[in-house]
Design an enzyme around this catalytic site. Structure first.
Site, short mmCIF file in Angstrom:
data_model
loop_
_atom_site.label_atom_id
_atom_site.label_comp_id
_atom_site.label_asym_id
_atom_site.label_seq_id
_atom_site.Cartn_x
_atom_site.Cartn_y
_atom_site.Cartn_z
CB CYS A 59 31.85 61.81 86.57
SG CYS A 59 30.19 61.03 87.26
CG HIS B 79 25.31 62.78 83.03
ND1 HIS B 79 26.01 61.41 82.90
CD2 HIS B 79 25.95 62.78 83.87
CE1 HIS B 79 26.70 61.54 83.33
NE2 HIS B 79 27.32 62.37 84.04
#
Length: 632
Positions: free
Chosen positions: A384, A551
């Site tokens: 990711c 995040h």
């Protein structure tokens, strides 16, 4: 054909427009009701209450858009500066300044955010409030003057240009093509300039000599807007779908066309449907020699029928119906294919069908670096953007499935920019696959939209098992590589890291709260919060199974002081993704320097295999119960 990179940029721009418009739909509906009810031609005319209409559309709605646009870019300070800048634009013109607000608001947010970054760490203690207040005021003043002197006049010039275009088409007997100018003008809230400035005067002149005129219905036809709103009601997503039925009533029966403008502004390609619907309506009027005897104001179906002479009923009704049908069909097609159009261009029709089928399951195919010999696959990486949350959970789930299948294949997670050259298969979100492909072009790339959807993992494992049949049986369990940096002291959640029974209106609100808790715990610097919001705007951090893991970006890692996780429970859920089912009840915010957090991520992944554990995590009122599960 657009390149994948261009598609992502257009998609991100559309998402930004949507985020600016949708929080203010309630204000548009309130204004629509007041207009439909109390103006001189409304249902219950009231001269006193109708005074609300002008100021609301001139000042309130543009200021709300500017405030929201500024907030999306620069937080609360950006919202204030965005509103100040928008006020300058509003005063600088005589038409409702919605387009200007959607420029000035984000510009204000960007300006104050850029200033804050420039002076970060350079303000002496005790002067912070002074600098903050005066900087917002001075920057806002400059942008308000800029909006008043530049943006406003530019939009008025655009209005005159569109009006001139319509006039040329009318003079050359190309009446249906007027929709090419009229429909975009309406979406930019320039409809009065076109309608009252050109079409109504021409219509009055023609009606005086012929007894009717099609000019009155070119701009006032409720068919195209009604068709588009119906498509949203049936095939839209989230708030847009929920609010569309009410907008249908206000638009079609109340005649307030402006109510549908925001729906096109947040998905600009729907202007194609509006243009084609408008052209169909005008063509039908011309073909049946139909028209109205006077302007239909407001443009509701009731007002239209009241202004229709007996000889034109068939033509006028068909004009509304056919324009609605065409607009609905095109809008429905665009809305239904929107997600598929974001996928990668595939080489054949068969591959396209396969991609659409996978999309319906929460995954999609993507370009690969070449055929992979599944019998010789040794390293699989789930990647990711930052290599923290979503990829860690996906890797944990795949590792468990590998172990159960008896396959001895390394499964790890990492950031896309850190993909090694010896990786065999890369699994990532479909919106990030092109980046991953550039980093590791030799690998096979698999795309998905839900890191916790086991369908793609199961299909991959089945291929790997088939490739190993006929070879020596695999006896050893799968290699479990939790991280590249082993830790002697694994990370543990504390009671202070667990926040239960929360509620939030938007995912941005939830992300900010989680970021503030990370900062309060000493895990991050405050700037990391903006990086979390930026990361969310790139690709959703919703994983599925009611879990989201917000995040920061890779670039924000220097803002992480120490690895930390905050567990936020939202029992009622928060709409996180585009689909109605993308509702997050567990928001697990991550700030990681290395890989110490993977134990907690692994515990969440393990919980997916146990019936009722996710519901337990989402509903318990005992924080110790959370610790017992996630620190196990």
């Amino acid at each position: 054909m657009l390149s994948p990179g261009a598609k992502v940029k257009i998609q991100s721009f559309g998402r930004f427009l949507s985020n600016m418009v949708m929080p203010n739909i309630g204000a548009f509906i309130a204004w629509g009701f007041i207009t439909a009810l109390f103006i001189k031609t409304g249902w219950i005319p009231n001269e006193y209450l109708s005074k609300l209409v002008g100021p609301m559309v001139t000042y309130m709605l543009p200021l709300l858009l500017g405030y929201t646009g500024g907030k999306l870019i620069g937080g609360e300070r950006g919202a204030v500066v965005g509103a100040i800048a928008t006020m300058g634009v509003v005063i600088g013109t005589n038409v409702p300044m919605f387009l200007g607000a959607m420029i000035a608001g984000p510009l204000g947010g960007w300006a104050i955010k850029s200033f804050d970054r420039l002076v970060e760490g350079k303000i002496k203690a005790g002067f912070e409030m002074l600098v903050n207040n005066f900087s917002a005021g001075i920057i806002g003043m400059i942008l308000a003057i800029l909006g008043y002197m530049v943006v406003g006049p530019v939009v008025e010039h655009l209005s005159a240009l569109l009006a001139a275009g319509v006039d040329i088409l009318v003079k050359h007997d190309l009446l249906p093509l007027t929709s090419i100018f009229v429909e975009p003008a309406k979406i930019l809230f320039l409809n009065n300039a076109i309608g009252n400035g050109i079409l109504v005067p021409l219509g009055i002149q023609q009606s005086h000599s012929l007894g009717q005129s099609a000019f009155f219905l070119i701009e006032a036809n409720p068919g195209p807007g009604f068709g588009m709103l119906l498509a949203y009601a049936l095939f839209g997503r989230g708030t847009a779908k929920q609010s569309a039925p009410g907008a249908c009533i206000i638009h079609f029966l109340g005649g307030i066309h402006e109510i549908y403008f925001p729906y096109v502004l947040m998905n600009p390609r729907l202007i194609i449907a509006m243009i084609l619907g408008g052209m169909t309506g005008v063509f039908t009027l011309v073909a049946f020699h139909a028209g109205l005897v006077a302007p239909a104001s407001p443009g509701s179906i009731i007002a239209v029928l009241l202004m229709t002479p007996q000889s034109s009923f068939v033509g006028v009704i068909l004009s509304v119906v056919l324009s609605c049908v065409v607009s609905f069909a095109v809008s429905a097609l665009l809305l239904k294919t929107q997600r598929q159009s974001e996928d990668q261009d595939l080489s054949s029709a068969t591959d396209k069908i396969k991609a659409m089928k996978a999309e319906s399951k929460g995954q999609s195919t993507a370009p690969t670096g070449g055929a992979v010999d599944y019998a010789n696959v040794h390293k699989i990486i789930v990647a990711c953007d930052a290599g923290m949350g979503s990829s860690a959970m996906g890797a944990g789930l795949l590792r468990k499935k590998m172990k159960s299948a008896g396959l001895d294949i390394s499964v790890t997670n990492t950031a896309i920019n850190d993909l090694p050259s010896d990786v065999d298969i890369v699994i990532t979100h479909k919106d990030l696959t092109n980046r991953a492909h550039k980093t590791a072009p030799q690998a096979e790339h698999l795309s998905l939209t839900n890191f916790l959807d086991g369908t793609l993992y199961d299909e991959l494992i089945e291929k790997l098992k088939q490739a190993h049949r006929g070879e020596a049986a695999v006896e050893t369990p799968a290699t479990v590589e939790e991280s590249s940096d082993s830790q002697d002291a694994p990370f543990k959640l504390t009671l202070n890291d667990v926040k239960l029974g929360l509620s939030a209106n938007t995912k941005e609100e939830a992300i900010r709260f989680a970021g503030e808790q990370l900062a309060a715990g000493g895990y991050i610097k405050p700037d990391y919060i903006e990086a979390m919001l930026e990361r969310e705007s790139m690709v959703s951090t919703y994983l599925g199974e009611s879990i989201a893991v917000p995040h920061g970006t890779v670039e924000a890692k220097p803002q992480v002081l120490k690895t930390g996780i905050v567990f936020c429970q939202y029992p009622q859920g928060i709409q996180w993704g585009e689909d109605e089912d993308d509702v997050a009840r567990l928001v697990i915010a991550i700030a990681a320097q290395n890989d110490e957090h993977l134990q907690v991520i692994s515990a969440v992944t393990n919980a997916l295999d146990e019936d009722g554990v996710i519901d337990q995590l989402a509903t318990t009122s005992d924080p110790q119960e959370i610790l017992n599960i996630l620190n196990a």
